[in-house]
Structure formats: C-alpha cells, structure tokens
Design a protein around this motif. Structure first.
Motif, mmCIF file in Angstrom:
data_model
loop_
_atom_site.group_PDB
_atom_site.id
_atom_site.type_symbol
_atom_site.label_atom_id
_atom_site.label_comp_id
_atom_site.label_asym_id
_atom_site.label_seq_id
_atom_site.Cartn_x
_atom_site.Cartn_y
_atom_site.Cartn_z
ATOM 1 N N LEU A 60 0.819 -1.205 0.000
ATOM 2 C CA LEU A 60 0.000 0.000 0.000
ATOM 3 C C LEU A 60 0.858 1.261 0.000
ATOM 4 O O LEU A 60 0.543 2.240 -0.686
ATOM 5 C CB LEU A 60 -0.923 -0.004 1.219
ATOM 6 N N MET A 61 1.935 1.247 0.771
ATOM 7 C CA MET A 61 2.809 2.428 0.843
ATOM 8 C C MET A 61 3.455 2.729 -0.498
ATOM 9 O O MET A 61 3.489 3.875 -0.951
ATOM 10 C CB MET A 61 3.868 2.225 1.919
ATOM 11 N N THR A 62 3.996 1.706 -1.130
ATOM 12 C CA THR A 62 4.656 1.917 -2.412
ATOM 13 C C THR A 62 3.664 2.244 -3.528
ATOM 14 O O THR A 62 4.045 2.816 -4.549
ATOM 15 C CB THR A 62 5.468 0.669 -2.816
ATOM 16 N N ALA A 63 2.383 1.877 -3.335
ATOM 17 C CA ALA A 63 1.357 2.197 -4.326
ATOM 18 C C ALA A 63 0.757 3.580 -4.103
ATOM 19 O O ALA A 63 -0.090 4.024 -4.887
ATOM 20 C CB ALA A 63 0.250 1.150 -4.300
ATOM 21 N N GLY A 64 1.172 4.252 -3.033
ATOM 22 C CA GLY A 64 0.676 5.594 -2.761
ATOM 23 C C GLY A 64 -0.718 5.625 -2.176
ATOM 24 O O GLY A 64 -1.464 6.591 -2.382
ATOM 25 N N ALA A 65 -1.104 4.594 -1.428
ATOM 26 C CA ALA A 65 -2.432 4.550 -0.829
ATOM 27 C C ALA A 65 -2.574 5.617 0.254
ATOM 28 O O ALA A 65 -1.580 6.065 0.845
ATOM 29 C CB ALA A 65 -2.692 3.168 -0.238
ATOM 30 N N SER A 66 -3.810 5.998 0.532
ATOM 31 C CA SER A 66 -4.063 7.011 1.559
ATOM 32 C C SER A 66 -3.875 6.420 2.951
ATOM 33 O O SER A 66 -3.878 5.205 3.132
ATOM 34 C CB SER A 66 -5.491 7.551 1.418
ATOM 35 N N PHE A 67 -3.711 7.298 3.932
ATOM 36 C CA PHE A 67 -3.563 6.838 5.318
ATOM 37 C C PHE A 67 -4.813 6.096 5.781
ATOM 38 O O PHE A 67 -4.727 5.123 6.528
ATOM 39 C CB PHE A 67 -3.288 8.027 6.249
ATOM 40 N N LEU A 68 -5.979 6.560 5.340
ATOM 41 C CA LEU A 68 -7.226 5.916 5.731
ATOM 42 C C LEU A 68 -7.287 4.490 5.190
ATOM 43 O O LEU A 68 -7.659 3.553 5.913
ATOM 44 C CB LEU A 68 -8.422 6.724 5.224
ATOM 45 N N GLU A 69 -6.905 4.331 3.936
ATOM 46 C CA GLU A 69 -6.921 2.994 3.338
ATOM 47 C C GLU A 69 -5.939 2.071 4.050
ATOM 48 O O GLU A 69 -6.254 0.901 4.311
ATOM 49 C CB GLU A 69 -6.566 3.082 1.855
ATOM 50 N N MET A 70 -4.766 2.572 4.368
ATOM 51 C CA MET A 70 -3.779 1.756 5.072
ATOM 52 C C MET A 70 -4.268 1.385 6.466
ATOM 53 O O MET A 70 -4.095 0.248 6.921
ATOM 54 C CB MET A 70 -2.443 2.499 5.151
ATOM 55 N N ALA A 71 -4.894 2.346 7.141
ATOM 56 C CA ALA A 71 -5.384 2.091 8.491
ATOM 57 C C ALA A 71 -6.480 1.035 8.493
ATOM 58 O O ALA A 71 -6.480 0.117 9.326
ATOM 59 C CB ALA A 71 -5.895 3.390 9.117
ATOM 60 N N LEU A 72 -7.413 1.133 7.565
ATOM 61 C CA LEU A 72 -8.504 0.155 7.494
ATOM 62 C C LEU A 72 -7.987 -1.228 7.119
ATOM 63 O O LEU A 72 -8.466 -2.246 7.638
ATOM 64 C CB LEU A 72 -9.553 0.620 6.479
#
Length: 259
Positions: A60-72
């Motif tokens: 997720l981090m390398t794909a540029g996901a949002s903090f909300l998406e990573m948290a969920l």
C-alpha cells in the motif's frame, strides 16, 4: 499451576524465532525490492511484528495509498490480535499487571499466543518475556538480513521463503490436534469454513482479514460450546470421573524458576 520460568520461555521461543528468521528475511527482501531503504524495513519490523500486516502495508505504501486505506487494511488484517490478546488474558497469573499486559500485547503473535495458550495452568510475566524475546529478535534480525541481501537471491528462493509461515502454523497445530480431540474438532471446523470462504462465490468476496476473524471466532465458539471446560479444570488434571486431581506435592502447583 503457574508456569513462570524465564528459561522455559526461552526454550519454547527458539523454534518460533527460527521460523520468524526465514519469514522476515522474505519481508526484508520484498521491502527493499519495492524501493524502501534497509533501515526503514527494519524499523517496520521492530515496531509492528506482524507478518501479513507488514506485507500488505509495504504494498500500500509503495502504491501511494491514503492513510485511511492503510489504516482500514491493517485493522482488518490485524484485528485477530485483539481477539487473541483478550483470550490470552485468561491465562495470565495474578502477578501479570497492566503494564506487563501492554508489552505482552505488543509482542503477541499467532505462534506466541498458541504456545502460551497451550501451557497447563496460568502463565507468568517471566515466562512470557522469555517466550517473546527471541521471536522478536529473530523477526528483526531476519528483516535486516533480508533487506541487506536485496536482490541477490533468485526469485524461486524468494517464493519458497514466502510459504515458510504456513509451515510454522502446521508445526504448532498438528501435534496438539493429534493428542486432543476438542482441538482437532476446532481445527477441522476452521479449515472447513476457510475453504467455504475461498470456493463459494458469495463468500469469496469477504476480505482475508475478516475471514480469519470469522473462522476463528465461530470455530472457537463451537469448541467452547461442545467441549466446555469446568471452573475446576485450571487447578489440576481431570480424572476419569471429570474431577480435578491435584498432585500429591502441592508445592508443584507453582513454578517460579529464574535464570
């Protein structure tokens, strides 16, 4: 009976640490190949200690996901640790205080939970510290070595190391299930439900994190309902008439060995 031997915890943690060494080695390689620096990969392992969550997180981090998406995503994958920690509190001796529970919860993993839960009677903080410290160091060291190795190893080796964690699960489950019918029943129920979530079209849309939670809760609930444990079961082994049998020497009820 209280198991509170630090040396016994260290001994029980050695197989887990060796398994974590190989699995985290793969994580270190994966993190570096996706553009993360070595120190960053190590920092992730030292502050998270969660295999599936870490593998999903770096993607997720390398794909540029949002903090909300990573948290969920992390909440979904790692919510099982909350359930395991709640269950593990029932095994704690009275000497395990609130601050002790905080660091135990941080180091609580699937394998540590399984080994600690499998101990007879209660467990103390010295045993938990011994049980958790080597796996924690093994997980961190494996990440460092894997990240340093980078892309040296061929792809076939990296893929082989990726399934090492499943071998650890089998090594923990199979011996206990062969000896205890209730555990075997819970394992079979969990496997059956997991297969259903994978093969049935409607159920296959459920995320893997929720599948783990649902299977664990339902299988454990059925096990508790069908094979209930009496209040006196923690005081000793059950005899043929279902009554707890205490050892002749009551001093054996508590193990306080130190290293």
């Amino acid at each position: 009976m209280i198991q509170n031997s630090f040396s016994k915890g260290l001994k029980d943690g050695i197989p887990i640490a060796l398994g974590y060494l190989s699995v985290s080695f793969t994580f270190g390689i994966t993190a570096v190949l996706q553009g993360l620096p070595v120190w960053f990969a190590l920092a992730i392992s030292m502050t998270n200690v969660t295999s599936a969550g870490q593998f999903a997180g770096i993607g997720l981090m390398t794909a540029g996901a949002s903090f909300l998406e990573m948290a969920l995503t992390q909440l979904t994958i790692n919510l099982r640790y909350a359930l395991m920690s709640l269950s593990l509190t029932q095994k704690f001796a009275p000497s395990v205080k609130r601050l002790d529970r905080l660091w135990i919860a941080f180091m609580d993993t699937d394998e540590i939970f399984a080994v600690a839960s499998g101990q007879k009677g209660k467990v103390g903080k010295k045993y938990m510290l011994g049980l958790a410290i080597l796996p924690y160091l093994g997980w961190s060291l494996g990440t460092l070595l894997g990240a340093a190795a980078g892309s040296i190893l061929p792809e076939i080796v990296r893929n082989a190391l990726g399934i090492a964690i499943y071998g650890m699960f089998l090594a923990i489950i199979i011996p206990v299930a062969r000896e205890t019918k209730p555990v075997m029943a819970v394992v079979i129920a969990a496997v059956a439900m997991s297969c259903a979530f994978y093969w049935i079209p409607f159920l296959s849309s459920v995320s893997s994190g929720f599948v783990i939670i649902i299977c664990a809760v339902i299988a454990a609930g059925l096990g508790a309902l069908i094979f209930p444990i009496g209040d006196d079961d923690n005081t000793g082994d059950r005899g043929e008439h279902g009554k707890a049998e205490l050892p002749e020497n009551t001093e054996q009820l508590e193990v306080e060995a130190d290293v």
